[in-house]
Design a protein around this motif. Sequence first.
Motif, mmCIF file in Angstrom:
data_model
loop_
_atom_site.group_PDB
_atom_site.id
_atom_site.type_symbol
_atom_site.label_atom_id
_atom_site.label_comp_id
_atom_site.label_asym_id
_atom_site.label_seq_id
_atom_site.Cartn_x
_atom_site.Cartn_y
_atom_site.Cartn_z
ATOM 1 N N LEU A 122 -1.921 103.185 17.302
ATOM 2 C CA LEU A 122 -1.197 102.209 18.115
ATOM 3 C C LEU A 122 -0.830 100.970 17.310
ATOM 4 O O LEU A 122 -0.733 99.878 17.843
ATOM 5 C CB LEU A 122 -2.020 101.813 19.337
ATOM 6 C CG LEU A 122 -1.704 102.652 20.562
ATOM 7 C CD1 LEU A 122 -2.688 102.376 21.697
ATOM 8 C CD2 LEU A 122 -0.286 102.405 21.054
ATOM 9 N N ILE A 198 2.338 103.873 27.465
ATOM 10 C CA ILE A 198 1.341 104.448 26.552
ATOM 11 C C ILE A 198 0.563 105.496 27.331
ATOM 12 O O ILE A 198 -0.040 105.190 28.369
ATOM 13 C CB ILE A 198 0.396 103.361 26.012
ATOM 14 C CG1 ILE A 198 1.217 102.342 25.221
ATOM 15 C CG2 ILE A 198 -0.688 103.967 25.130
ATOM 16 C CD1 ILE A 198 0.447 101.110 24.831
ATOM 17 N N LYS A 307 3.790 107.822 23.261
ATOM 18 C CA LYS A 307 4.425 106.654 23.870
ATOM 19 C C LYS A 307 5.700 107.166 24.515
ATOM 20 O O LYS A 307 6.540 107.751 23.829
ATOM 21 C CB LYS A 307 4.777 105.592 22.826
ATOM 22 C CG LYS A 307 3.561 104.884 22.255
ATOM 23 C CD LYS A 307 3.158 105.496 20.954
ATOM 24 C CE LYS A 307 1.972 104.828 20.335
ATOM 25 N NZ LYS A 307 1.711 105.354 18.988
#
Length: 333
Positions: A122, A198, A307
Amino acid sequence: MKKYEVIEEILGSALTAPSRGEKGLAFAPVNIALCKYWGKRDAELNLPMTSSLSVALPDRGALTRIAFHDQSFDTVTLNDQLLAADSLFVKRLSEFLDAFRLRADWHLSVHIKMNVPVAAGLASSACSFASLVLAMKDLFSWTLSFRELSILARMGSGSAARSFWNGFVEWHAGLQANGMDSYAEHLAVEWPGLQMGILPINLGEKPLSSRQAMQQTIASCALYESWPKKAAHDLALLKQAIHSQNFHLLGGTAESNALTMHATMLSSWPPICYFSPETLIAMRKIWDLRQQGLSLYFTQDTGPDLKLLFMENDKETVQTHFPELDSIKLFES
Ligand code: PMV
């Protein structure tokens, strides 16, 4: 040491006689690449093989506070936990700081608060290094342009070059050996309604860092040869999509770019696979939903989570299919 030469060129006398404030404090957002940075032409300076393009997650990122302390080493506290001196993250941060203190002896206590999972694909290292550079600018009262800040952060973690702005950002690969033309730039285009979600699949620590995965791919993947061409093509399409606000072009290009990056990893030896069974299940679900007419795409970095890209008017439908989705508005209005 090339890194030090670049730092000296940018900071000049500010490096030898740092004017010291009490403390430095800064925030930098997470950025997610839609056209990925995958492969380096210079490992010391983190110079990329190709240009890349990202979008930031506003309000998600790292808030970094730094101060001088009397110890002869740096300490790093992440989300209120003091990290072990031999942890990879502390070593990387401290090595990065070493390049700034070749001529002056100082050490820092670094406190980072991150509201995204750490090292799970991330982009947590990107926002950490960008916020650290901004906090140093604050602490040392440096007068620097965003271009210079981007170059400095890039030497900590490549993708950190892109973490200084909200919205879309392009990182120019550059051609120069010292990387003075390899920096990121904000694209002044807003896209109201664009969202990223996410999808947490397994947000534990990743087994292999992006750095290692890149090296291994370049060293052993025959398909990598075609990556620069693919990246250049996708970058042009993404810019076209952004300027014409063509969501299908944006989503399709980003998804195809991520899958091509993962294809180079799968065809490396030993193979690198960031997919978990749940990643594949989610991908298939997205492809099925798209067949049924839902405008939904994904991108994936060096972790199993996805994502998702979609427009605000589809948010409810997307959220019904993926209740665990953390949806983020990418632009204010
Ligand atoms: O900056 P690094 O070394 O964490 O590499 C980032 C690599 C990807 O996240 C997979 C792609 C990108 O452009 O952010």
